[in-house]
Design an enzyme around this catalytic site. Structure first.
Site, short mmCIF file in Angstrom:
data_model
loop_
_atom_site.label_atom_id
_atom_site.label_comp_id
_atom_site.label_asym_id
_atom_site.label_seq_id
_atom_site.Cartn_x
_atom_site.Cartn_y
_atom_site.Cartn_z
CD GLN A 172 -3.59 0.22 1.93
OE1 GLN A 172 -3.38 -0.05 3.03
NE2 GLN A 172 -3.84 1.02 2.34
CG ASP A 173 0.95 4.29 3.10
OD1 ASP A 173 1.04 2.84 3.73
OD2 ASP A 173 0.65 5.36 3.92
N PRO A 174 5.07 3.02 1.62
CG PRO A 174 6.17 4.79 0.76
CD PRO A 174 4.52 4.69 1.45
CB ALA A 206 -2.54 6.68 4.43
#
Length: 263
Positions: free
Chosen positions: A93-95, A172
């Protein structure tokens, strides 16, 4: 095939790791210019049809304002695995937005590969569950305790997040700023070119990308490996052996999942 960093990338990222608060950030446009030619060809249409200038201005502006933005090497996954060599895509999804301590220094967990962390950083819970599933499938323990997955990347596993940057401590924080359109386009392009591939989609966020993939690929879906959902079907999913069986049937090299670290 193991791909080494090209000279342009090496020139950008030849400094030793520094404390998280002091992480340097190369402008996004400059990082795009340093991409290998094959990935640049894939991404150029994506850049052209999205709000790339605005995304660059946002990310670079956040960094210029003094906010720690992770990771430093935004496109590292694309530098480690060529387009032709991608046999498996694992979608994140995101880092990671946190930090870890290595040799007394605080460094970012994120280093440009989904689910991966630099050597010496504590293995995150989701990755521990990924390792647990691999050990169960293959009936043996993974060697070592590192969470660095560059060995998989060098074997042809693209570890791709749908959002490629994040502010430290703010999960996020860079979502819905333009990254999703670029990585959606990348997935569509990758599914259209070259040989058939395995796509591992864990959790509802990744599974929402199923519609982007053309027919003929092996698409494996399961709950996310997070401790909150791993016991709902990720553990026991059998994805890693299934992927290798399918690759072998396609007469493609399989992945040595027991060697996540680079040689």
């Amino acid at each position: 095939m193991t791909r080494r960093a090209n000279p342009a990338q090496a020139a950008l990222f030849d400094e030793p790791a520094v404390d998280a608060a002091d992480v340097s950030f190369i402008p996004l446009a400059q990082q795009f210019d340093a991409l290998p030619a094959d990935w640049k060809a894939v991404l150029t249409p994506c850049i052209a049809q999205t709000n790339w200038p605005e995304l660059c201005a946002f990310v670079d502006g956040e960094r210029a304002a003094g906010k720690p933005i992770f990771p430093t090497d935004v496109f590292r996954a694309l530098h480690l695995t060529s387009v032709d060599d991608v046999r498996v895509v694992i979608l994140g999804q995101d880092p990671y937005h946190g930090t870890g301590t290595v040799d007394g220094r605080e460094i970012p967990q994120a280093h440009g590969l989904a689910f991966s962390v630099p050597a010496g950083v504590r293995v995150p819970p989701s990755l521990r569950n990924i390792y647990k599933e691999i050990e169960a499938e293959f009936g043996c323990k993974l060697p070592g305790t590192s969470g660095n997955l560059e060995g998989w990347a060098q074997q042809g596993v693209l570890l791709l997040n749908t959002v490629l940057t994040v502010e430290q401590g703010q999960a996020a924080s860079h979502a819905k700023r333009g990254w999703e359109r670029i990585t959606d386009c990348l997935l569509e392009q990758l599914a259209r070119v070259g040989h058939k591939r395995v796509f591992m989609l864990w959790g509802s966020h990744a599974q929402a990308k199923r519609a982007l993939l053309s027919d003929g690929h092996l698409v494996l879906e399961a709950p996310h490996p997070s401790p909150l959902s791993a016991h709902r079907g990720f553990l026991g999913c059998g994805h890693f052996k299934t992927a290798n069986d399918w690759l072998a049937a396609q007469r493609q090299p399989t992945i040595d999942w027991l060697k996540p670290q680079a040689a």
